[in-house]
Design a protein around this motif. Sequence first.
Motif, PDB file in Angstrom:
ATOM      1  N   ARG A 168       0.832  -1.195   0.000  1.00  0.00           N
ATOM      2  CA  ARG A 168       0.000   0.000   0.000  1.00  0.00           C
ATOM      3  C   ARG A 168       0.879   1.262   0.000  1.00  0.00           C
ATOM      4  N   ALA A 169       1.931   1.214   0.811  1.00  0.00           N
ATOM      5  CA  ALA A 169       2.834   2.377   0.882  1.00  0.00           C
ATOM      6  C   ALA A 169       3.521   2.589  -0.461  1.00  0.00           C
ATOM      7  N   LEU A 170       3.883   1.504  -1.109  1.00  0.00           N
ATOM      8  CA  LEU A 170       4.523   1.620  -2.426  1.00  0.00           C
ATOM      9  C   LEU A 170       3.557   2.211  -3.446  1.00  0.00           C
ATOM     10  N   ALA A 171       2.322   1.739  -3.431  1.00  0.00           N
ATOM     11  CA  ALA A 171       1.323   2.250  -4.378  1.00  0.00           C
ATOM     12  C   ALA A 171       1.149   3.751  -4.182  1.00  0.00           C
ATOM     13  N   ARG A 172       1.138   4.175  -2.935  1.00  0.00           N
ATOM     14  CA  ARG A 172       0.943   5.605  -2.650  1.00  0.00           C
ATOM     15  C   ARG A 172       2.171   6.430  -3.026  1.00  0.00           C
ATOM     16  N   LEU A 173       3.343   5.841  -2.838  1.00  0.00           N
ATOM     17  CA  LEU A 173       4.581   6.566  -3.115  1.00  0.00           C
ATOM     18  C   LEU A 173       4.624   7.076  -4.553  1.00  0.00           C
ATOM     19  N   TYR A 174       4.116   6.258  -5.471  1.00  0.00           N
ATOM     20  CA  TYR A 174       4.148   6.639  -6.889  1.00  0.00           C
ATOM     21  C   TYR A 174       2.900   7.413  -7.299  1.00  0.00           C
ATOM     22  N   SER A 175       1.945   7.567  -6.359  1.00  0.00           N
ATOM     23  CA  SER A 175       0.654   8.184  -6.701  1.00  0.00           C
ATOM     24  C   SER A 175       0.575   9.611  -6.158  1.00  0.00           C
ATOM     25  N   THR A 176       1.468  10.450  -6.597  1.00  0.00           N
ATOM     26  CA  THR A 176       1.394  11.841  -6.150  1.00  0.00           C
ATOM     27  C   THR A 176       1.253  12.757  -7.366  1.00  0.00           C
ATOM     28  N   PHE A 177       2.141  13.724  -7.487  1.00  0.00           N
ATOM     29  CA  PHE A 177       1.987  14.788  -8.495  1.00  0.00           C
ATOM     30  C   PHE A 177       2.113  14.276  -9.921  1.00  0.00           C
ATOM     31  N   ASN A 178       2.738  13.121 -10.079  1.00  0.00           N
ATOM     32  CA  ASN A 178       2.910  12.558 -11.419  1.00  0.00           C
ATOM     33  C   ASN A 178       2.293  11.167 -11.497  1.00  0.00           C
ATOM     34  N   ALA A 179       1.184  10.980 -10.793  1.00  0.00           N
ATOM     35  CA  ALA A 179       0.560   9.655 -10.691  1.00  0.00           C
ATOM     36  C   ALA A 179       0.200   9.065 -12.052  1.00  0.00           C
ATOM     37  N   ASN A 180      -0.088   9.951 -13.011  1.00  0.00           N
ATOM     38  CA  ASN A 180      -0.538   9.483 -14.327  1.00  0.00           C
ATOM     39  C   ASN A 180       0.610   9.305 -15.327  1.00  0.00           C
ATOM     40  N   ALA A 181       1.841   9.661 -14.926  1.00  0.00           N
ATOM     41  CA  ALA A 181       2.986   9.439 -15.822  1.00  0.00           C
ATOM     42  C   ALA A 181       3.179   7.931 -15.969  1.00  0.00           C
ATOM     43  N   ASP A 182       3.412   7.467 -17.177  1.00  0.00           N
ATOM     44  CA  ASP A 182       3.376   6.023 -17.459  1.00  0.00           C
ATOM     45  C   ASP A 182       4.089   5.161 -16.416  1.00  0.00           C
ATOM     46  N   ALA A 183       5.379   5.446 -16.199  1.00  0.00           N
ATOM     47  CA  ALA A 183       6.179   4.558 -15.346  1.00  0.00           C
ATOM     48  C   ALA A 183       5.670   4.562 -13.910  1.00  0.00           C
ATOM     49  N   PHE A 184       5.222   5.720 -13.437  1.00  0.00           N
ATOM     50  CA  PHE A 184       4.725   5.794 -12.054  1.00  0.00           C
ATOM     51  C   PHE A 184       3.342   5.150 -11.953  1.00  0.00           C
ATOM     52  N   ARG A 185       2.501   5.361 -12.967  1.00  0.00           N
ATOM     53  CA  ARG A 185       1.162   4.767 -12.950  1.00  0.00           C
ATOM     54  C   ARG A 185       1.253   3.239 -12.959  1.00  0.00           C
ATOM     55  N   GLN A 186       2.096   2.716 -13.843  1.00  0.00           N
ATOM     56  CA  GLN A 186       2.234   1.256 -13.917  1.00  0.00           C
ATOM     57  C   GLN A 186       2.727   0.687 -12.587  1.00  0.00           C
ATOM     58  N   GLU A 187       3.661   1.409 -11.951  1.00  0.00           N
ATOM     59  CA  GLU A 187       4.232   0.881 -10.718  1.00  0.00           C
ATOM     60  C   GLU A 187       3.241   0.976  -9.560  1.00  0.00           C
ATOM     61  N   SER A 188       2.476   2.065  -9.502  1.00  0.00           N
ATOM     62  CA  SER A 188       1.497   2.145  -8.402  1.00  0.00           C
ATOM     63  C   SER A 188       0.411   1.091  -8.599  1.00  0.00           C
ATOM     64  N   GLU A 189       0.018   0.873  -9.857  1.00  0.00           N
ATOM     65  CA  GLU A 189      -1.028  -0.133 -10.107  1.00  0.00           C
ATOM     66  C   GLU A 189      -0.534  -1.539  -9.773  1.00  0.00           C
ATOM     67  N   ARG A 190       0.748  -1.766  -9.977  1.00  0.00           N
ATOM     68  CA  ARG A 190       1.325  -3.081  -9.681  1.00  0.00           C
ATOM     69  C   ARG A 190       1.255  -3.392  -8.176  1.00  0.00           C
ATOM     70  N   HIS A 191       1.308  -2.329  -7.374  1.00  0.00           N
ATOM     71  CA  HIS A 191       1.305  -2.543  -5.921  1.00  0.00           C
ATOM     72  C   HIS A 191      -0.039  -2.274  -5.275  1.00  0.00           C
ATOM     73  N   ASP A 192      -0.998  -1.810  -6.093  1.00  0.00           N
ATOM     74  CA  ASP A 192      -2.289  -1.417  -5.546  1.00  0.00           C
ATOM     75  C   ASP A 192      -3.211  -2.623  -5.509  1.00  0.00           C
ATOM     76  N   GLN A 193      -3.094  -3.416  -4.436  1.00  0.00           N
ATOM     77  CA  GLN A 193      -3.839  -4.686  -4.393  1.00  0.00           C
ATOM     78  C   GLN A 193      -5.313  -4.490  -4.105  1.00  0.00           C
ATOM     79  N   ASP A 194      -5.628  -3.421  -3.346  1.00  0.00           N
ATOM     80  CA  ASP A 194      -7.034  -3.237  -2.963  1.00  0.00           C
ATOM     81  C   ASP A 194      -7.744  -2.174  -3.802  1.00  0.00           C
ATOM     82  N   GLY A 195      -7.036  -1.660  -4.816  1.00  0.00           N
ATOM     83  CA  GLY A 195      -7.678  -0.700  -5.706  1.00  0.00           C
ATOM     84  C   GLY A 195      -7.929   0.656  -5.093  1.00  0.00           C
ATOM     85  N   GLN A 196      -7.293   0.932  -3.963  1.00  0.00           N
ATOM     86  CA  GLN A 196      -7.537   2.207  -3.291  1.00  0.00           C
ATOM     87  C   GLN A 196      -6.455   3.250  -3.564  1.00  0.00           C
ATOM     88  N   GLY A 197      -5.367   2.858  -4.253  1.00  0.00           N
ATOM     89  CA  GLY A 197      -4.315   3.824  -4.532  1.00  0.00           C
ATOM     90  C   GLY A 197      -3.491   4.101  -3.353  1.00  0.00           C
TER      91      GLY A 197
END
Lengths: 372, 264
Positions: B235-264
């Motif tokens: 969850r912490a990893l998913a959030r780490l990449y989900s800030t000001f550039n959450a939609n940038a490809d590499a960060f979005r893919q990485e947050s989604e990879r760690h977002d197990q509960d779909g909450q970001g």
Amino acid sequence: MAEQRVITAEGLQQLIAILAGEGRRVIAPTVRDDVIIYDDIESIDDLPLGVTDVQGPGSYRLVDAPEAEYFGFVVGPHAWKKFLHAPQIELWRAQREGGGVNIHAADIYAERAAFIGVRACELAAIAIQDRVLTGGQHVDAHYKMRRDHALLIAVNCSKAGGSCFCASMETGPAATGGFDLALTELKTAQDHLFLVDVGSSAGQALMDQISSRAATAQEHNAAQAQVEHTTESMGRSMPAGVNTPQLMADNLLHPRWQEVATRCLSCANCTMVCPTCFCTTVDDVSDLAGERYARERRWDSCFTMDFSYLHGGGVRNSVASRYRQWMTHKLSTWVEQFGSSGCVGCGRCITWCPVGIDITEEVRAIAGVEAV
Amino acid sequence: MTGRHKRPRLAVWKFASCDGCQLSLLDCEDEILALAEAVDIAYFPEATRSEISGHYDISLVEGSITTAHDAVRIQEVRRRSTKLIVIGACATSGGIQALRNFSDVKEYTRIVYARPDYIETLATSTPISDHVRVDFELRGCPINKHQLVEVLGAFLVGRRPATPAHSVCVECKLKGNACVMVAHDAPCLGPVTHAGCGALCPSYNRGCYGCFGPKETPNAPALSAKLSELGMDQRALARLYSTFNANADAFRQESERHDQDGQG
């Protein structure tokens, strides 16, 4: 070599005062934010007395040392290239004047510095950068000026770090040349002494101003035993009996390059901390009025895309190709180019890699020999 | 150049954003007069009420596209601009408001607004480059004012701006910073983040928050493996990449990879 002399901590303080009195910038290991870096010191009190470093792949910690030594640690994130081969300099600037453009070359800055605590691996690294930057037809005038005015006071390592492998690179841990003075710190319950080897007339001139006495045979032997102990306790080693330059040349398509690329961040930390990596790039900058221009030089890394940029894009697009470029240059093509390995076994690339990639393990993997 | 030629006309446009990047332009205290000399600041609502319609040589665009109206307006800005330079994380990746891309915007508007039927908004926040051709992207949340001056200076004389796409690590090393992750176990996005801030946070012994978005060829999964070792959970990893550039490809893919509960 002349006979070894012995000075005390007071003698070391005298030495620092003499160097400062000569108008030199005195730079030595010192603690900042729980890391030993190289920076200006004013007295012996600024040295990291009684602390040591615990290093491993991607890990560095300062802890209290068992002995209150001034140099009881190994190399940290800084290398002396920070001062000799500066991270960023201006090469020239230009200005529109009277309908034309005048170009002014930057001053070749002569900073008289004394480096205290230069390790054997670092002497080897400086010798390599000397060859690269001043040995050929095109001499780096900035480097040469700084180098010519720098005094090197070496320290023989009293311990080996977890990432150290100088013994297997035959660059240390004993300083064998290329210094003005070399110190061996001997700390016992009774005494705290520095054995001094003189390596140059400048070093001798300094020793002439400091109270010292001849080393006894016992002290000489103790210093040798200490360095031998350091040799035997290296944290790492390049695999013995492997012709590394040939190994690299023969394995340019080895699957290990793809494997290491899954771990490598291509962040360039290894090249920035490496004491022999010398690559630079230039930026041309201009002011808003378009009146003043400057060309600035800064450290570059073969891990960036710009490094191999040719018309149309970068040549080394994959991280595998960039890691391979770095490692094969360092360990193999460097030999053809400059007559020695580009690696001195300081271990910085191992400690300061955020994900702990270990160049000695990568060589073992490609050589197909067991990990130690 | 000054006085000899007609000065290039500069416009500054705002889309969905906080105005912080535009303010970086006003924050250029040492250079603002030189800038006013070098260009004709023809449209800049944050700084002046004067408005000149027509064509602009350089347009600075701040903000992301979050409404149907803005999706049309950016086309008009593109048509009016010879060079279109987008500035800041919103304009280059969608900004913090792109967190909506991972959620149900309709549900948000129902929770937040008394009359959600008054709210006309798109389901996503997207960078300007998703809508029109962009001549240059300047990263950062906010942008670095020195980089802004560098980009404008470069465009005015027709040279390549020096805004390298390598990691923040390079900036740390040029400054002599010891690595905060290696020395202090500080979780740091520096190895996957685009340079430009001058390694601001690591210079104060903090890990990098990734304000400038992904660097060239980022390897976020390898960094995440290290951060897991340092104790960050999924969850912490998913959030780490989900800030000001959450939609940038590499960060979005990485947050989604760690977002197990779909909450970001």
